[in-house]
Every structure is written in structure tokens, then in C-alpha cells.
Design a protein around this motif. Structure first.
Motif, PDB file in Angstrom:
ATOM      1  N   TYR A 181      54.342 -18.131  17.475  1.00 53.27           N
ATOM      2  CA  TYR A 181      55.638 -17.479  17.684  1.00 53.27           C
ATOM      3  C   TYR A 181      55.511 -16.123  18.390  1.00 53.27           C
ATOM      4  CZ  TYR A 181      54.142 -15.266  13.289  1.00 53.27           C
ATOM      5  OH  TYR A 181      53.429 -14.618  12.313  1.00 53.27           O
ATOM      6  N   GLU A 182      54.314 -15.544  18.432  1.00 54.54           N
ATOM      7  CA  GLU A 182      54.148 -14.217  19.039  1.00 54.54           C
ATOM      8  C   GLU A 182      54.320 -14.231  20.556  1.00 54.54           C
ATOM      9  OE1 GLU A 182      50.777 -11.929  17.781  1.00 54.54           O
ATOM     10  OE2 GLU A 182      50.772 -12.843  15.791  1.00 54.54           O
ATOM     11  N   ILE A 183      54.211 -15.396  21.179  1.00 57.56           N
ATOM     12  CA  ILE A 183      54.345 -15.467  22.626  1.00 57.56           C
ATOM     13  C   ILE A 183      55.749 -15.070  23.077  1.00 57.56           C
ATOM     14  CG2 ILE A 183      55.070 -17.904  22.732  1.00 57.56           C
ATOM     15  CD1 ILE A 183      53.302 -18.176  25.226  1.00 57.56           C
ATOM     16  N   TRP A 184      56.751 -15.275  22.207  1.00 58.82           N
ATOM     17  CA  TRP A 184      58.129 -14.932  22.581  1.00 58.82           C
ATOM     18  C   TRP A 184      58.297 -13.424  22.760  1.00 58.82           C
ATOM     19  CZ3 TRP A 184      61.054 -18.434  24.528  1.00 58.82           C
ATOM     20  CH2 TRP A 184      60.928 -19.778  24.128  1.00 58.82           C
ATOM     21  N   SER A 185      57.754 -12.650  21.842  1.00 56.29           N
ATOM     22  CA  SER A 185      57.901 -11.197  21.945  1.00 56.29           C
ATOM     23  C   SER A 185      57.005 -10.597  23.020  1.00 56.29           C
ATOM     24  CB  SER A 185      57.598 -10.538  20.590  1.00 56.29           C
ATOM     25  OG  SER A 185      56.292 -10.858  20.158  1.00 56.29           O
ATOM     26  N   LYS A 186      55.941 -11.315  23.389  1.00 58.69           N
ATOM     27  CA  LYS A 186      55.015 -10.797  24.403  1.00 58.69           C
ATOM     28  C   LYS A 186      55.394 -11.193  25.821  1.00 58.69           C
ATOM     29  CE  LYS A 186      50.936 -10.331  21.480  1.00 58.69           C
ATOM     30  NZ  LYS A 186      49.499 -10.652  21.305  1.00 58.69           N
ATOM     31  N   LYS A 187      56.083 -12.338  25.979  1.00 55.77           N
ATOM     32  CA  LYS A 187      56.373 -12.853  27.309  1.00 55.77           C
ATOM     33  C   LYS A 187      57.855 -12.776  27.708  1.00 55.77           C
ATOM     34  CE  LYS A 187      52.199 -14.472  28.332  1.00 55.77           C
ATOM     35  NZ  LYS A 187      51.417 -14.051  29.535  1.00 55.77           N
ATOM     36  N   ASN A 188      58.726 -12.513  26.738  1.00 54.40           N
ATOM     37  CA  ASN A 188      60.156 -12.493  27.039  1.00 54.40           C
ATOM     38  C   ASN A 188      60.773 -11.203  26.486  1.00 54.40           C
ATOM     39  OD1 ASN A 188      63.049 -12.988  26.934  1.00 54.40           O
ATOM     40  ND2 ASN A 188      62.577 -15.130  27.363  1.00 54.40           N
ATOM     41  N   LYS A 189      61.347 -10.407  27.375  1.00 51.14           N
ATOM     42  CA  LYS A 189      61.891  -9.103  26.977  1.00 51.14           C
ATOM     43  C   LYS A 189      63.100  -9.227  26.057  1.00 51.14           C
ATOM     44  CE  LYS A 189      64.654  -8.748  31.215  1.00 51.14           C
ATOM     45  NZ  LYS A 189      64.922  -7.937  32.422  1.00 51.14           N
ATOM     46  N   GLU A 190      63.713 -10.451  26.018  1.00 50.66           N
ATOM     47  CA  GLU A 190      64.860 -10.667  25.133  1.00 50.66           C
ATOM     48  C   GLU A 190      64.462 -10.567  23.664  1.00 50.66           C
ATOM     49  OE1 GLU A 190      67.997 -11.179  25.994  1.00 50.66           O
ATOM     50  OE2 GLU A 190      67.715 -11.271  28.171  1.00 50.66           O
ATOM     51  N   PHE A 191      63.163 -10.684  23.383  1.00 54.29           N
ATOM     52  CA  PHE A 191      62.694 -10.702  22.001  1.00 54.29           C
ATOM     53  C   PHE A 191      61.753  -9.527  21.709  1.00 54.29           C
ATOM     54  CE2 PHE A 191      63.545 -15.098  23.289  1.00 54.29           C
ATOM     55  CZ  PHE A 191      64.518 -15.429  22.354  1.00 54.29           C
ATOM     56  N   SER A 192      62.054  -8.403  22.315  1.00 57.23           N
ATOM     57  CA  SER A 192      61.242  -7.209  22.091  1.00 57.23           C
ATOM     58  C   SER A 192      61.852  -6.270  21.055  1.00 57.23           C
ATOM     59  CB  SER A 192      61.064  -6.440  23.412  1.00 57.23           C
ATOM     60  OG  SER A 192      62.333  -6.108  23.957  1.00 57.23           O
ATOM     61  N   GLY A 193      63.081  -6.583  20.606  1.00 57.10           N
ATOM     62  CA  GLY A 193      63.750  -5.728  19.621  1.00 57.10           C
ATOM     63  C   GLY A 193      63.684  -6.310  18.228  1.00 57.10           C
ATOM     64  N   ASN A 194      64.845  -6.350  17.556  1.00 58.33           N
ATOM     65  CA  ASN A 194      64.891  -6.876  16.194  1.00 58.33           C
ATOM     66  C   ASN A 194      64.697  -8.389  16.152  1.00 58.33           C
ATOM     67  OD1 ASN A 194      65.316  -4.377  15.013  1.00 58.33           O
ATOM     68  ND2 ASN A 194      67.532  -4.485  15.265  1.00 58.33           N
ATOM     69  N   LYS A 195      65.116  -9.048  17.217  1.00 60.05           N
ATOM     70  CA  LYS A 195      64.942 -10.494  17.277  1.00 60.05           C
ATOM     71  C   LYS A 195      63.611 -10.803  17.967  1.00 60.05           C
ATOM     72  CE  LYS A 195      69.868 -11.655  17.275  1.00 60.05           C
ATOM     73  NZ  LYS A 195      70.970 -12.359  17.979  1.00 60.05           N
ATOM     74  N   ARG A 196      62.701 -11.387  17.202  1.00 58.60           N
ATOM     75  CA  ARG A 196      61.354 -11.633  17.720  1.00 58.60           C
ATOM     76  C   ARG A 196      61.156 -13.069  18.206  1.00 58.60           C
ATOM     77  NH1 ARG A 196      58.790  -6.866  18.252  1.00 58.60           N
ATOM     78  NH2 ARG A 196      56.766  -7.875  17.902  1.00 58.60           N
ATOM     79  N   VAL A 197      62.025 -13.977  17.767  1.00 58.27           N
ATOM     80  CA  VAL A 197      61.908 -15.388  18.152  1.00 58.27           C
ATOM     81  C   VAL A 197      63.295 -15.988  18.325  1.00 58.27           C
ATOM     82  CG1 VAL A 197      59.692 -15.747  16.970  1.00 58.27           C
ATOM     83  CG2 VAL A 197      61.840 -16.135  15.737  1.00 58.27           C
ATOM     84  N   PRO A 198      63.416 -17.092  19.058  1.00 61.00           N
ATOM     85  CA  PRO A 198      64.703 -17.804  19.156  1.00 61.00           C
ATOM     86  C   PRO A 198      65.106 -18.362  17.799  1.00 61.00           C
ATOM     87  CG  PRO A 198      63.198 -18.501  20.889  1.00 61.00           C
ATOM     88  CD  PRO A 198      62.391 -17.696  19.925  1.00 61.00           C
ATOM     89  N   GLU A 199      66.376 -18.607  17.607  1.00 62.29           N
ATOM     90  CA  GLU A 199      66.856 -19.088  16.315  1.00 62.29           C
ATOM     91  C   GLU A 199      66.351 -20.499  15.986  1.00 62.29           C
ATOM     92  OE1 GLU A 199      71.112 -20.683  16.306  1.00 62.29           O
ATOM     93  OE2 GLU A 199      71.203 -19.151  17.880  1.00 62.29           O
ATOM     94  N   TYR A 200      65.998 -21.281  17.017  1.00 60.55           N
ATOM     95  CA  TYR A 200      65.512 -22.634  16.765  1.00 60.55           C
ATOM     96  C   TYR A 200      64.077 -22.642  16.252  1.00 60.55           C
ATOM     97  CZ  TYR A 200      69.686 -24.620  18.831  1.00 60.55           C
ATOM     98  OH  TYR A 200      70.987 -24.983  19.076  1.00 60.55           O
ATOM     99  N   CYS A 201      63.463 -21.474  16.173  1.00 57.36           N
ATOM    100  CA  CYS A 201      62.143 -21.356  15.552  1.00 57.36           C
ATOM    101  C   CYS A 201      62.249 -21.284  14.033  1.00 57.36           C
ATOM    102  CB  CYS A 201      61.432 -20.092  16.049  1.00 57.36           C
ATOM    103  SG  CYS A 201      60.670 -20.265  17.682  1.00 57.36           S
ATOM    104  N   CYS A 202      63.434 -21.086  13.536  1.00 57.61           N
ATOM    105  CA  CYS A 202      63.613 -20.835  12.098  1.00 57.61           C
ATOM    106  C   CYS A 202      63.748 -22.133  11.307  1.00 57.61           C
ATOM    107  CB  CYS A 202      64.850 -19.967  11.881  1.00 57.61           C
ATOM    108  SG  CYS A 202      64.750 -18.378  12.757  1.00 57.61           S
ATOM    109  N   ARG A 203      63.134 -22.132  10.136  1.00 53.03           N
ATOM    110  CA  ARG A 203      63.164 -23.320   9.286  1.00 53.03           C
ATOM    111  C   ARG A 203      64.549 -23.554   8.692  1.00 53.03           C
ATOM    112  NH1 ARG A 203      57.873 -24.835   8.075  1.00 53.03           N
ATOM    113  NH2 ARG A 203      56.283 -23.280   8.580  1.00 53.03           N
TER     114      ARG A 203
END
Length: 250
Positions: A163-185
Motif C-alpha cells: 500500500y505504500e506505493i500510493w503515497s510514494k507515486k501519487n501526490k493525491e495520497f500524500s496527505g491524510n489519505k494514504r490509499v484509495p478507499e478500495y484498499c480498505c477491508r
């Protein structure tokens, strides 16, 4: 018209055509299923072979289904012209399927020999699509569908969690939201909010989407190949029986 052993051939041909009819419907159904239910991955695969194979299956299923009716009617009514036409069409379909099989075999051999390159290309395509998430609709929909279906999140790089690739490769997930919602159980809003803030807390999926997709495509390729080989064998039996009955009637 026909008697004795020829009657056995006649009804065997009718039975073979019933099997061909069922095979045609099955092939058509698998093609539709592939396009309708699994084509969401194509944007992340970096190739159109997945969808192309499904289109070939649909076309083959339609043709085989129609031709099987011709064979059934020709066998029961003992119409020579229909039997001859049936044989010719089956032979043409068999040649086409045989060529496709050879191409798939050669492609499979080359794919095995250069499997590391193929997997590397797929891996790079998926990585390159990460920054496009939320900026390109096709990519966003593809990733959402993949993560929801396979219950995975992102991709593993080096020693990082997937899941860390989202915050490292996409600026949309550099704040409070670290992953897309579809990553959530969990799918309720409270759980999604906690998951996006701290995915390392156990609320997010930890499976690698790349590995999930790669395994799925390999398994699905075996199904498509098995169907192609199976229907080719049935077509050979149909051609032999139609030719035999044609000669006996003559």
C-alpha cells in the motif's frame, strides 16, 4: 436410405453435432464472461491480447453453434449437399483453430522463454499507471476494480508494504489519505477514513495486486487453451463422421 453400420455413423454424427452445439455455446459464454467480468484488468496489463482472445472465442462460438444445426439436419435427413457443406465449413473452422493453436503455442513458448521480460513489462505498466490514478478515468476504474475484486492494495516495491506505493507515486495520497478507499477491508465510512489515514493499522489489504493479477491471467490462459484444444478434437470427430456418412450415402 442408410442401413446397418451407416445408421450407427448417422446417429453418431447427430450426437457429435449435439456435443459441438454445446461446445459452441460454452465457448461463446466463456468469451462473453471474459469481456463482461474480467476485461477491467486490460488497462493495467499493457496488452490487448486478453480482450482479443475473448473476441476470438465469441466469434468461434457463434460460427460453431450455427454450423452444428446444419450438421444435425443434414445427418437426420441424409442431405448430401448439407453434409458436404458441413464438412467443408468444419474443415475451415478447424484450420483456423489449428492456426490459432499454433500461434498460441509459439506465443506460449516465447512467453515462457522471455517470461521475465513479459512480467517486467506488466509490472512497469502497473507502476506507470499509479500516478494517473484519479487523473485518468480508465486507470482509476481499473485499479478500483482490481483492488476490490482481488482484495489487494497497490504493489510491493523493494521492502515496502504494497500500500505504500500510493503515497510514494501519487501526490493525491500524500496527505491524510494514504490509499484509495478500495484498499480498505471494511466499507463503512468510519472504517474507510481510519484505513486511509493509517493503512498500516490492519484496516487495509496487504496483498500485492501485481502478483494477484499475474496468477489470475496465467490460470485463465490455461482455461482458454484447454477450451481451444477440446473443441478442435470434437471438430475432428465431426469431420470424420460427416465424411463417412457422405461416402456411405453415395
Amino acid at each position: 436410405m442408410v442401413e446397418g453400420f451407416a445408421k450407427v455413423v448417422k446417429y453418431a454424427l447427430f450426437l457429435a453435432n449435439c456435443v459441438i452445439l454445446i461446445c459452441g455455446i460454452a465457448v461463446f459464454a466463456v468469451g462473453i464472461w471474459t469481456i463482461a467480468d474480467r476485461s477491467f484488468m486490460e488497462r493495467l496489463l499493457g496488452t490487448d491480447l486478453y480482450l482479443s482472445s475473448a473476441i476470438i472465442l465469441i466469434a468461434t462460438g457463434v460460427i460453431v453453434t450455427i454450423v452444428s444445426f446444419l450438421g444435425c439436419f443434414g445427418a437426420i435427413k441424409e442431405v448430401i449437399s448439407m453434409l458436404l457443406t458441413f464438412f467443408i465449413i468444419l474443415f475451415m473452422i478447424f484450420i483456423i483453430l489449428f492456426m490459432i493453436f499454433i500461434i498460441m503455442l509459439v506465443g506460449g513458448i516465447l512467453g515462457y522463454v522471455f517470461r521475465n521480460e513479459v512480467e517486467k513489462q506488466m509490472n512497469q505498466e502497473m507502476i506507470m499507471s499509479i500516478p494517473l490514478y484519479r487523473n485518468e478515468t480508465a486507470v482509476t476504474d481499473a485499479w478500483d476494480s482490481v483492488q476490490e475484486y482481488f482484495k489487494c492494495c497497490g504493489m510491493i516495491q523493494a521492502q515496502d508494504a504494497s500500500y505504500e506505493i500510493w503515497s510514494k507515486k501519487n501526490k493525491e495520497f500524500s496527505g491524510n489519505k494514504r490509499v484509495p478507499e478500495y484498499c480498505c477491508r471494511q466499507k463503512d465510512q468510519s472504517s474507510i477514513r481510519n484505513c486511509q489515514i493509517s493503512p498500516w493499522g490492519g484496516d487495509a489489504f496487504t496483498e500485492d495486486c501485481y502478483m494477484k493479477m499475474k496468477d489470475f491471467v496465467k490460470d485463465h490462459a490455461l482455461i482458454l487453451g484447454g477450451i481451444g484444444i477440446g473443441i478442435s478434437c470434437v471438430l475432428i470427430v465431426g469431420m470424420m463422421l460427416s465424411c463417412a456418412l457422405f461416402l456411405m450415402i453415395n
